[in-house]
Design a protein around this motif. Structure first.
Motif, PDB file in Angstrom:
ATOM      1  N   VAL A 227       0.860  -1.186   0.000  1.00 42.85           N
ATOM      2  CA  VAL A 227       0.000   0.000   0.000  1.00 42.85           C
ATOM      3  C   VAL A 227       0.894   1.232   0.000  1.00 42.85           C
ATOM      4  O   VAL A 227       1.786   1.359   0.842  1.00 42.85           O
ATOM      5  CB  VAL A 227      -0.937   0.014   1.223  1.00 42.85           C
ATOM      6  CG1 VAL A 227      -1.723   1.327   1.288  1.00 42.85           C
ATOM      7  CG2 VAL A 227      -1.891  -1.173   1.182  1.00 42.85           C
ATOM      8  N   THR A 229       1.866   4.956   0.786  1.00 39.42           N
ATOM      9  CA  THR A 229       1.506   5.923   1.828  1.00 39.42           C
ATOM     10  C   THR A 229       1.903   7.349   1.463  1.00 39.42           C
ATOM     11  O   THR A 229       1.320   8.302   1.971  1.00 39.42           O
ATOM     12  CB  THR A 229       2.172   5.536   3.158  1.00 39.42           C
ATOM     13  OG1 THR A 229       3.596   5.433   2.970  1.00 39.42           O
ATOM     14  CG2 THR A 229       1.638   4.194   3.659  1.00 39.42           C
ATOM     15  N   GLU A 230       2.904   7.517   0.617  1.00 41.39           N
ATOM     16  CA  GLU A 230       3.353   8.836   0.151  1.00 41.39           C
ATOM     17  C   GLU A 230       3.732   8.731  -1.322  1.00 41.39           C
ATOM     18  O   GLU A 230       4.255   7.699  -1.747  1.00 41.39           O
ATOM     19  CB  GLU A 230       4.574   9.321   0.960  1.00 41.39           C
ATOM     20  CG  GLU A 230       4.296   9.626   2.421  1.00 41.39           C
ATOM     21  CD  GLU A 230       3.415  10.844   2.623  1.00 41.39           C
ATOM     22  OE1 GLU A 230       3.273  11.647   1.660  1.00 41.39           O
ATOM     23  OE2 GLU A 230       2.863  10.996   3.716  1.00 41.39           O
ATOM     24  N   THR A 233      -2.101   8.204  -0.612  1.00 39.00           N
ATOM     25  CA  THR A 233      -2.530   6.841  -0.316  1.00 39.00           C
ATOM     26  C   THR A 233      -3.065   6.199  -1.589  1.00 39.00           C
ATOM     27  O   THR A 233      -3.945   6.757  -2.254  1.00 39.00           O
ATOM     28  CB  THR A 233      -3.615   6.837   0.770  1.00 39.00           C
ATOM     29  OG1 THR A 233      -3.104   7.467   1.940  1.00 39.00           O
ATOM     30  CG2 THR A 233      -4.028   5.413   1.113  1.00 39.00           C
ATOM     31  N   VAL A 257      -7.109   0.750  -2.185  1.00 40.45           N
ATOM     32  CA  VAL A 257      -5.659   0.598  -2.081  1.00 40.45           C
ATOM     33  C   VAL A 257      -5.215  -0.834  -2.347  1.00 40.45           C
ATOM     34  O   VAL A 257      -4.022  -1.099  -2.496  1.00 40.45           O
ATOM     35  CB  VAL A 257      -5.154   1.042  -0.691  1.00 40.45           C
ATOM     36  CG1 VAL A 257      -5.470   2.501  -0.445  1.00 40.45           C
ATOM     37  CG2 VAL A 257      -5.731   0.157   0.418  1.00 40.45           C
ATOM     38  N   GLU A 264      -9.195   0.029   2.082  1.00 44.09           N
ATOM     39  CA  GLU A 264      -9.473   1.464   2.180  1.00 44.09           C
ATOM     40  C   GLU A 264      -9.758   2.047   0.800  1.00 44.09           C
ATOM     41  O   GLU A 264      -9.067   1.743  -0.176  1.00 44.09           O
ATOM     42  CB  GLU A 264      -8.271   2.176   2.807  1.00 44.09           C
ATOM     43  CG  GLU A 264      -8.442   3.674   2.942  1.00 44.09           C
ATOM     44  CD  GLU A 264      -7.200   4.356   3.487  1.00 44.09           C
ATOM     45  OE1 GLU A 264      -7.184   5.606   3.539  1.00 44.09           O
ATOM     46  OE2 GLU A 264      -6.240   3.635   3.850  1.00 44.09           O
ATOM     47  N   VAL A 266     -10.005   5.173  -1.881  1.00 39.37           N
ATOM     48  CA  VAL A 266      -9.259   6.413  -2.136  1.00 39.37           C
ATOM     49  C   VAL A 266      -9.864   7.140  -3.322  1.00 39.37           C
ATOM     50  O   VAL A 266     -10.623   6.580  -4.098  1.00 39.37           O
ATOM     51  CB  VAL A 266      -7.772   6.109  -2.408  1.00 39.37           C
ATOM     52  CG1 VAL A 266      -7.109   5.575  -1.149  1.00 39.37           C
ATOM     53  CG2 VAL A 266      -7.605   5.117  -3.549  1.00 39.37           C
TER      54      VAL A 266
END
Length: 266
Positions: A227, A229-230, A233, A257, A264, A266
């Motif tokens: 996944v 994160t930067e 997301t 994700v 999750e 997005v």
């Protein structure tokens, strides 16, 4: 009256018989009695405690020691001598490969070699993990994919593969410039070969899509997924690139994700 000799003897015998029981009775009352020993201690009226007395001969049950977590060398060695899932270009349907001493070959004659892993803690569980590159060679062409292997403290294996690669390097495509460990994940520095934009650039020139991103490994519905994160997301594995890039907006909607419906959004 004077007694004759026979009468005197009879009287003396009677006195003797009477005296014997008296002596026996006297001896029974004045004889030495056995010493009863010291008086018992404690309260004789106290109730029993109800707890069994400790057996001095009993031994404690042996305890099973906790399994030692693997080292980076353990994870590397395990990955070099086990089954892998490999996806061409990082996006095709995976095939099974069996590695021995870091080498393998598929039914089509393509060869595979495992490189040195980058130590980190990809899922934040405190157990060492490795991001390990594997290079496929097919004649003059080659590609390198990076897979995360999670260290395992128990069970029959020392590591578990996350089957989705997180980075790739291709002959005439994307390049992974650097992959470094960060807190609970990895940072990946790419140069991407952009469709249409980079069509006129030669393979030796590479692409123009510079990208630095950070990923972690998350457990979703009992399986492991990369996944991102930067800088945002998103899915953390390799993404197919659009063949158009003509400036049109994609239809509105939301993504996830990872593949599971519970991932999750997005």
């Amino acid at each position: 009256m004077r007694l004759g000799p026979d009468s005197q003897r009879m009287r003396a015998l009677t006195r003797t018989i009477v005296a014997v029981p008296a002596l026996l009775l006297f001896a029974g009352c004045t004889g030495t009695t056995p010493d009863p020993g010291p008086a018992p201690t404690g309260d004789p009226t106290a109730e029993p405690s109800g707890e069994p007395a400790e057996d001095p001969t009993a031994t404690e049950e042996p305890t099973t020691p906790e399994p030692e977590p693997p080292t980076a060398a353990d994870v590397q060695d395990w990955a070099e001598n086990t089954e892998w899932r490999w996806s061409d270009d990082g996006i095709q349907a995976p095939i099974n490969l069996s590695f021995q001493n870091g080498e393998s070959e598929d039914p089509d004659g393509r060869t595979y070699v495992i490189g040195a892993g980058v130590e980190g803690d990809a899922n934040g569980d405190g157990i060492v993990d490795l991001a390990i590159p594997a290079t496929q060679t097919n004649g003059d062409e080659s590609q390198e994919l990076w897979y995360v292997w999670l260290g395992r403290a128990g069970g029959g294996s020392r590591a578990e593969q996350v089957i989705y690669p997180i980075a790739r390097t291709q002959n005439c495509g994307d390049i992974t410039n650097a992959l470094t460990a960060i807190d609970a994940g990895y940072q990946i520095d790419h140069t991407l070969k952009m469709p249409w934009v980079d069509d006129d650039r030669g393979c030796e020139e590479g692409g123009t899509g510079e990208q630095v991103r950070e990923i972690t490994i998350a457990e979703i519905d009992g399986a492991w997924y990369p996944v991102q994160t930067e800088p945002a997301t998103a899915w953390g594995g390799i993404c197919p690139m659009s063949e158009i890039l003509d400036g049109d907006f994609l239809p509105e909607g939301e993504g996830r994700v990872a593949p599971p419906a519970s991932a999750e959004r997005v």
